[in-house]
Write an enzyme that holds these catalytic residues in place. Structure first.
Site, PDB file in Angstrom:
ATOM      1  N   ASP A 136       0.845  -1.191   0.000  1.00 30.05           N
ATOM      2  CA  ASP A 136       0.000   0.000   0.000  1.00 30.05           C
ATOM      3  C   ASP A 136       0.878   1.238   0.000  1.00 30.05           C
ATOM      4  OD1 ASP A 136      -2.387   1.356  -0.145  1.00 30.05           O
ATOM      5  OD2 ASP A 136      -2.966   1.021   1.925  1.00 30.05           O
ATOM      6  N   GLY A 137       0.280   2.337  -0.401  1.00 30.37           N
ATOM      7  CA  GLY A 137       0.945   3.625  -0.375  1.00 30.37           C
ATOM      8  C   GLY A 137       0.018   4.641   0.269  1.00 30.37           C
ATOM      9  N   GLU A 147       2.352   4.002  -3.962  1.00 30.19           N
ATOM     10  CA  GLU A 147       1.777   2.694  -4.306  1.00 30.19           C
ATOM     11  C   GLU A 147       2.786   1.884  -5.127  1.00 30.19           C
ATOM     12  OE1 GLU A 147      -1.025   1.343  -3.287  1.00 30.19           O
ATOM     13  OE2 GLU A 147      -2.358   2.992  -2.748  1.00 30.19           O
ATOM     14  N   ASP A 190      -4.234  -2.508  -3.469  1.00 28.02           N
ATOM     15  CA  ASP A 190      -5.548  -1.874  -3.570  1.00 28.02           C
ATOM     16  C   ASP A 190      -5.517  -0.747  -4.600  1.00 28.02           C
ATOM     17  OD1 ASP A 190      -4.220   0.187  -2.267  1.00 28.02           O
ATOM     18  OD2 ASP A 190      -5.418   0.065  -0.438  1.00 28.02           O
ATOM     19  N   HIS A 208      -9.357  -0.714   2.559  1.00 30.52           N
ATOM     20  CA  HIS A 208     -10.170  -0.335   3.727  1.00 30.52           C
ATOM     21  C   HIS A 208     -11.459  -1.159   3.817  1.00 30.52           C
ATOM     22  CE1 HIS A 208      -7.331   2.932   4.018  1.00 30.52           C
ATOM     23  NE2 HIS A 208      -7.587   3.215   2.771  1.00 30.52           N
ATOM     24  N   ASP A 237      -1.433  -0.682   4.905  1.00 28.77           N
ATOM     25  CA  ASP A 237      -1.923   0.701   4.983  1.00 28.77           C
ATOM     26  C   ASP A 237      -1.386   1.389   6.241  1.00 28.77           C
ATOM     27  OD1 ASP A 237      -3.805   2.958   4.262  1.00 28.77           O
ATOM     28  OD2 ASP A 237      -4.637   2.375   6.199  1.00 28.77           O
TER      29      ASP A 237
END
Length: 149
Positions: free
Chosen positions: A13-14, A51, A73, A127, A137
Site C-alpha cells: 500500500d501507499g 503505491e 488496492d 479499507h 496501509d
C-alpha cells in the site's frame, strides 16, 4: 502432490498526507509461517508513487526468484503493470494521449523488480477489512507521518 514451492504472498500500500506531500509505502511479505513488514517514506511525493514504491521495494526484498502473489488496492498499479505498460513501451513511454507517462522512472523500476519473479497481480478493495491490506496501509501511513512531524 506437487513439489512446487509455495508462493510468496505480498500485500502493498501507499499513502500520502496531501497529494503531493509527505508519503509512505508499506508491504507485508508472507511465506509459510514467516511474515516480514517493510516500510519507507519520502518527503515530497504522490500517492501513486508510493503505491508503486511499495510493490518495487517488496519485490526487491526477495532474495531469490520466486512465485509471488502480490495484492494491491491500487487499480493504477495493477492495471499499469498488467495492461498498460507494454503499450507505453511500444509508444516510447507515451500514453494514449501522446503525453509522457507519469512516474515512468518507477514503472521502469517495477519492471526491473518484477523480471526475476513470476508475479500474479491481484487487486483487493482497500479499507474493506483485508487483514494484510490494513497492515500495509498502517505501515504506509505511519511512515508518512514520521516525516510530517
Amino acid at each position: 502432490m506437487s513439489d512446487a514451492p509455495k508462493p510468496v504472498e505480498i500485500s502493498t500500500d501507499g499513502a500520502c498526507l496531501g497529494n503531493p506531500g509527505p508519503g509512505g509505502w508499506g508491504a507485508v511479505l508472507r511465506y509459510g509461517d514467516v511474515e516480514k513488514e517493510l516500510s519507507g517514506a519520502e518527503p515530497d511525493t504522490t500517492n501513486n508513487r508510493m503505491e508503486l514504491m511499495g510493490a518495487i521495494q517488496a519485490l526487491n526484498a526477495l532474495t531469490r526468484p520466486s512465485h509471488v502473489i502480490l495484492y494491491t488496492d491500487s487499480s493504477y498499479v495493477r492495471n499499469g503493470i498488467t495492461k498498460w505498460v507494454n503499450g507505453w513501451i511500444k509508444n516510447g513511454w507515451k500514453n494514449s494521449s501522446k503525453q509522457p507517462v507519469k512516474n515512468m522512472d518507477l514503472w521502469q523500476e517495477l519492471l526491473e523488480a518484477e523480471k526475476r519473479h513470476t508475479v500474479d497481480w491481484r487487486w483487493v478493495k482497500g479499507h474493506a477489512g483485508d487483514k494484510y491490506n490494513e497492515i500495509a496501509d498502517t505501515l504506509a501511513t505511519t511512515a508518512a507521518r514520521t516525516l510530517k512531524g
